[in-house]
Design a protein around this motif. Sequence first.
Motif, PDB file in Angstrom:
ATOM      1  N   THR A  15     -21.327  10.744  37.095  1.00 27.07           N
ATOM      2  CA  THR A  15     -21.152  11.217  35.715  1.00 27.07           C
ATOM      3  C   THR A  15     -19.858  12.009  35.562  1.00 27.07           C
ATOM      4  O   THR A  15     -19.069  11.771  34.634  1.00 27.07           O
ATOM      5  N   LEU A  16     -19.620  12.939  36.465  1.00 24.07           N
ATOM      6  CA  LEU A  16     -18.423  13.781  36.363  1.00 24.07           C
ATOM      7  C   LEU A  16     -17.151  12.992  36.645  1.00 24.07           C
ATOM      8  O   LEU A  16     -16.141  13.157  35.942  1.00 24.07           O
ATOM      9  N   PHE A  17     -17.168  12.120  37.646  1.00 25.08           N
ATOM     10  CA  PHE A  17     -15.992  11.302  37.934  1.00 25.08           C
ATOM     11  C   PHE A  17     -15.672  10.380  36.765  1.00 25.08           C
ATOM     12  O   PHE A  17     -14.506  10.136  36.456  1.00 25.08           O
ATOM     13  N   SER A  18     -16.695   9.843  36.112  1.00 25.20           N
ATOM     14  CA  SER A  18     -16.462   8.918  35.000  1.00 25.20           C
ATOM     15  C   SER A  18     -15.870   9.638  33.795  1.00 25.20           C
ATOM     16  O   SER A  18     -15.166   9.038  32.988  1.00 25.20           O
ATOM     17  N   ARG A  19     -16.148  10.918  33.671  1.00 26.73           N
ATOM     18  CA  ARG A  19     -15.634  11.691  32.529  1.00 26.73           C
ATOM     19  C   ARG A  19     -14.247  12.273  32.799  1.00 26.73           C
ATOM     20  O   ARG A  19     -13.381  12.260  31.920  1.00 26.73           O
ATOM     21  N   SER A  20     -14.062  12.797  34.009  1.00 21.56           N
ATOM     22  CA  SER A  20     -12.850  13.590  34.269  1.00 21.56           C
ATOM     23  C   SER A  20     -11.953  13.029  35.356  1.00 21.56           C
ATOM     24  O   SER A  20     -10.866  13.567  35.584  1.00 21.56           O
ATOM     25  N   GLY A  21     -12.389  11.968  36.038  1.00 22.31           N
ATOM     26  CA  GLY A  21     -11.598  11.436  37.133  1.00 22.31           C
ATOM     27  C   GLY A  21     -11.939  12.105  38.447  1.00 22.31           C
ATOM     28  O   GLY A  21     -12.716  13.070  38.505  1.00 22.31           O
ATOM     29  N   TYR A  22     -11.345  11.615  39.496  1.00 21.17           N
ATOM     30  CA  TYR A  22     -11.627  12.112  40.843  1.00 21.17           C
ATOM     31  C   TYR A  22     -10.881  13.408  41.128  1.00 21.17           C
ATOM     32  O   TYR A  22     -11.435  14.352  41.682  1.00 21.17           O
ATOM     33  N   ASN A  23      -9.624  13.472  40.729  1.00 25.33           N
ATOM     34  CA  ASN A  23      -8.790  14.627  41.069  1.00 25.33           C
ATOM     35  C   ASN A  23      -9.290  15.919  40.449  1.00 25.33           C
ATOM     36  O   ASN A  23      -9.236  16.982  41.070  1.00 25.33           O
ATOM     37  N   ALA A  24      -9.777  15.833  39.208  1.00 23.23           N
ATOM     38  CA  ALA A  24     -10.130  17.042  38.464  1.00 23.23           C
ATOM     39  C   ALA A  24     -11.513  17.586  38.803  1.00 23.23           C
ATOM     40  O   ALA A  24     -11.845  18.716  38.424  1.00 23.23           O
ATOM     41  N   VAL A  25     -12.327  16.818  39.507  1.00 25.57           N
ATOM     42  CA  VAL A  25     -13.702  17.232  39.808  1.00 25.57           C
ATOM     43  C   VAL A  25     -13.774  17.757  41.237  1.00 25.57           C
ATOM     44  O   VAL A  25     -13.364  17.072  42.187  1.00 25.57           O
TER      45      VAL A  25
END
Length: 223
Positions: A15-25
Motif C-alpha cells: 500500500t505504501l509503496f504504491s502510493r509513495s514509491g520505494y525511496n520515500a517509504v
Amino acid sequence: MRPSLRETLLLNAVTLFSRSGYNAVSLRDIAKASGANVGSLTYHFGSKANLLREIYERHTKPMNARRLELLGEARRISNPDERLMAVLRAYVVPAFTSSTESDGGGAEFTRMRAVLSAEGNPDARKIIADAFDETSRVFIEALADCVPGAPLEGVVWRSQFLLGALYYALINPERVTRLSGGAVDGEDREAAVNQIVEASYASFRSLPAEAAAPESSIMKGKN
C-alpha cells in the motif's frame, strides 16, 4: 481470521509503496502503519530490499507460471496469425485473472509495479528484473517467431508498449468509463483483454520484414 504480523507488514508495504514509491517509504513508516516496531520488520525480512523481493516473488510467481502454461499451448498452434493472437492472450489474460492479492496481483500491486519502474531505484530495478525478465524474454522470442523477418528492435519496442497498456488498463480503468461518458465500462476485464490483444496484434502484424540483400549484391561480395 486475522492476518499474521508478517502478512500485515507485507500488505501495508505494498500500500505504501504504491502510493509513495520505494525511496520515500522507510521501514519505520511500514512498521507504524502495521502497529508494529521496526525490529519486527528486520526480524522477518532483514531489510527493505528483502521485503520488496518477497512481495514480488509471492505476487509474480503465480502469474508467470500461468503465462508460461498458456504460452506452451499457444506455441502448438501452426497458423501464425492464430498463434500470435494466442501468444498475446497468454501474456495478457493472467495479468487480469490473477488479480487478487493472494494469486498474483491486484490493482494495488500493479500500481506499485508502475511507480517503482518509473522511480529507478537500483535495488527495486534488480528485483523487478529478476521477477520478470526471464519470462519476458521467452515471450519476446515467441512473438518474434510469429512475425518472421521482423526486426528485433520492433518486437522489443512493441512488447514494451504492450506492458504499458497492461499497466494503465489495470490501474486506471475508471478513466475509460469517464472519457466515454459511461458508454464503456472500464471495469469490464474481458473487454479490456480483448481490446489490448487486438491492438497489440495489429501492432505486431504491422512490423515490416527486413529486406533480404539482393542476389546480385551477394554475388558481388563473393567475387
